[in-house]
Motif scaffolding. Structure first.
Motif, PDB file in Angstrom:
ATOM      1  N   LEU A 210       0.824  -1.209   0.000  1.00 62.81           N
ATOM      2  CA  LEU A 210       0.000   0.000   0.000  1.00 62.81           C
ATOM      3  C   LEU A 210       0.858   1.259   0.000  1.00 62.81           C
ATOM      4  CD1 LEU A 210      -2.925  -0.989   2.412  1.00 62.81           C
ATOM      5  CD2 LEU A 210      -3.032  -0.624  -0.053  1.00 62.81           C
ATOM      6  N   ARG A 211       1.995   1.229   0.687  1.00 66.40           N
ATOM      7  CA  ARG A 211       2.900   2.384   0.645  1.00 66.40           C
ATOM      8  C   ARG A 211       3.432   2.594  -0.775  1.00 66.40           C
ATOM      9  NH1 ARG A 211       4.658   4.909   5.181  1.00 66.40           N
ATOM     10  NH2 ARG A 211       4.005   4.027   7.188  1.00 66.40           N
ATOM     11  N   ARG A 212       3.756   1.502  -1.441  1.00 68.76           N
ATOM     12  CA  ARG A 212       4.210   1.608  -2.832  1.00 68.76           C
ATOM     13  C   ARG A 212       3.073   2.120  -3.722  1.00 68.76           C
ATOM     14  NH1 ARG A 212       5.393  -3.042  -3.172  1.00 68.76           N
ATOM     15  NH2 ARG A 212       7.568  -2.929  -2.491  1.00 68.76           N
ATOM     16  N   PHE A 213       1.876   1.609  -3.478  1.00 67.58           N
ATOM     17  CA  PHE A 213       0.695   2.043  -4.222  1.00 67.58           C
ATOM     18  C   PHE A 213       0.469   3.547  -4.030  1.00 67.58           C
ATOM     19  CE2 PHE A 213      -4.195   1.869  -4.406  1.00 67.58           C
ATOM     20  CZ  PHE A 213      -4.216   1.954  -5.793  1.00 67.58           C
ATOM     21  N   ALA A 214       0.617   4.013  -2.790  1.00 66.06           N
ATOM     22  CA  ALA A 214       0.422   5.435  -2.497  1.00 66.06           C
ATOM     23  C   ALA A 214       1.466   6.300  -3.206  1.00 66.06           C
ATOM     24  CB  ALA A 214       0.479   5.662  -0.983  1.00 66.06           C
ATOM     25  N   VAL A 215       2.725   5.892  -3.148  1.00 64.25           N
ATOM     26  CA  VAL A 215       3.789   6.659  -3.806  1.00 64.25           C
ATOM     27  C   VAL A 215       3.563   6.715  -5.307  1.00 64.25           C
ATOM     28  CG1 VAL A 215       6.260   6.678  -4.357  1.00 64.25           C
ATOM     29  CG2 VAL A 215       5.504   6.250  -2.006  1.00 64.25           C
ATOM     30  N   ASN A 216       3.174   5.596  -5.896  1.00 63.37           N
ATOM     31  CA  ASN A 216       2.921   5.573  -7.339  1.00 63.37           C
ATOM     32  C   ASN A 216       1.742   6.464  -7.726  1.00 63.37           C
ATOM     33  OD1 ASN A 216       5.051   3.796  -7.682  1.00 63.37           O
ATOM     34  ND2 ASN A 216       3.748   1.964  -7.661  1.00 63.37           N
TER      35      ASN A 216
ATOM     36  N   ILE B 147      -8.568   6.801   0.876  1.00 67.07           N
ATOM     37  CA  ILE B 147      -8.464   5.554   1.640  1.00 67.07           C
ATOM     38  C   ILE B 147      -7.981   4.476   0.681  1.00 67.07           C
ATOM     39  CG2 ILE B 147      -9.666   3.812   3.007  1.00 67.07           C
ATOM     40  CD1 ILE B 147     -11.691   5.889   3.810  1.00 67.07           C
ATOM     41  N   LEU B 148      -6.828   3.924   0.970  1.00 68.77           N
ATOM     42  CA  LEU B 148      -6.261   2.883   0.119  1.00 68.77           C
ATOM     43  C   LEU B 148      -6.293   1.557   0.871  1.00 68.77           C
ATOM     44  CD1 LEU B 148      -3.105   4.775  -1.255  1.00 68.77           C
ATOM     45  CD2 LEU B 148      -5.478   4.835  -2.086  1.00 68.77           C
ATOM     46  N   PHE B 149      -6.725   0.507   0.202  1.00 73.28           N
ATOM     47  CA  PHE B 149      -6.734  -0.821   0.812  1.00 73.28           C
ATOM     48  C   PHE B 149      -6.143  -1.821  -0.161  1.00 73.28           C
ATOM     49  CE2 PHE B 149     -10.854   0.169  -0.992  1.00 73.28           C
ATOM     50  CZ  PHE B 149     -11.175  -0.928  -1.767  1.00 73.28           C
TER      51      PHE B 149
ATOM     52  N   ALA C 264      -9.704   3.562  -3.117  1.00 72.92           N
ATOM     53  CA  ALA C 264      -8.998   2.824  -4.160  1.00 72.92           C
ATOM     54  C   ALA C 264      -8.368   1.558  -3.590  1.00 72.92           C
ATOM     55  CB  ALA C 264      -7.918   3.689  -4.806  1.00 72.92           C
ATOM     56  N   ALA C 265      -8.323   0.507  -4.419  1.00 75.94           N
ATOM     57  CA  ALA C 265      -7.722  -0.775  -4.042  1.00 75.94           C
ATOM     58  C   ALA C 265      -6.466  -1.009  -4.863  1.00 75.94           C
ATOM     59  CB  ALA C 265      -8.716  -1.902  -4.260  1.00 75.94           C
TER      60      ALA C 265
END
Length: 302
Positions: free
Chosen positions: A54-60, A101-103, A131-132
């Motif tokens: 999720l941290r990688r998803f957020a940065v991207n 909110i990311l999951f 977002a997922a």
């Protein structure tokens, strides 16, 4: 919070992601990471792996991490997002502190379509993005919006079907002497018999109601009665304290006579109506004194 073990490789990966995040603009969107597991020992979707992904998803996505809501040993079926210890606190009390909110995956976030639908509506109302990482759900993209619209439609269909099933079950319950659905009124319980589940008198609660009736006959006020039963440690139907309101609703309910009751459909007044031809227990039950109790209560101000 339960102790979570990080390996050296995972800690290095976490530090690398934090360094990448530090390069983002200060006004970048703020992401709340939602992590959930029903069983902490589930290795396939460990909380550490969920957080790193999720941290990688957020940065991207160009987001800074505002916080991490870790709800471990929490069932998504039994506990919706807004009622979870950590995620619920963010949603109910700290909504201004995040934008998205990311999951990790849909089943890590919710198990009920209706819960997802309510979260989508909440996000739309408060201007949040949902977002997922591993599923095509993203309120910030056209394709994700289309998926959300489909899910919302499914939720409405599911709600309608649930209502039809419940109404059908209630209709059936009115034709049988077995206890099929619903919670018995205070003073009764159900037990399994050879003919199916039946409504029976609860011995202790019967004694409590008989004592209350005796106090009413002696002219005690409803307030005084509730004070006494609370001091005696007698739990109310919901396990809490007794109040005049919940005690009155029990004593004036026709179900106390062992009758099955129904509520007229809206917009009629929400008063229970007894089905006089559908007695669930014998006349030797708790109904004795019921009419007298109602008369006593109508003649007094409690």
């Amino acid at each position: 919070m339960l102790d979570i073990q990080w390996s050296e490789a995972e800690l290095r990966e976490l530090e690398d992601l934090r360094q990448r995040e530090a390069l983002l603009p200060h006004d970048a969107p703020r992401a709340l990471l939602s992590i959930r597991l029903s069983v902490l020992t589930d290795e396939t979707t460990s909380p550490v792996r969920q957080e790193l992904d999720l941290r990688r998803f957020a940065v991207n996505r160009g987001c800074r991490v505002a916080g991490v809501a870790r709800d471990l040993n929490v069932s998504a079926t039994k506990v919706p997002p807004w009622s979870r210890p950590e995620l619920g606190d963010w949603i109910n009390n700290r909504a201004p502190e995040f934008d998205q909110i990311l999951f990790w995956k849909l089943d890590r976030f919710v198990r009920r379509i209706s819960d997802l639908h309510l979260m989508i509506e909440w996000c739309k109302e408060y201007g949040k993005v949902l977002a997922a990482d591993k599923d095509p759900i993203d309120l910030d993209s056209a394709y994700g919006e289309m998926m959300v619209t489909m899910i919302a439609g499914m939720a409405r269909i599911e709600a309608a079907n649930t209502g039809v099933r419940l109404e059908s079950l209630w209709q059936y319950a009115r034709t049988t002497e077995r206890w099929v659905i619903g919670k018995p009124i205070y003073g009764y319980t159900t037990e399994e018999t050879s003919d199916g589940r039946r409504l029976v008198i609860h011995p202790f609660r019967r004694r409590v109601l008989r004592w209350i009736y005796a106090m009413l006959k002696r002219g005690r006020s409803m307030y005084k009665i509730t004070q006494i039963v609370n001091r005696a440690g007698v739990p109310a139907p919901n396990g809490g304290k007794w109040y005049a309101k919940n005690l009155t609703s029990i004593l004036t309910n026709p179900a106390l006579k062992g009758l099955r009751v129904i509520r007229p459909p809206r917009p009629s007044p929400r008063k229970s109506r007894a089905l006089s031809t559908d007695r669930m227990v014998s006349r030797s039950g708790l109904h004795q004194g019921f009419s007298r109790t109602r008369s006593l209560m109508k003649s007094r101000e409690f």
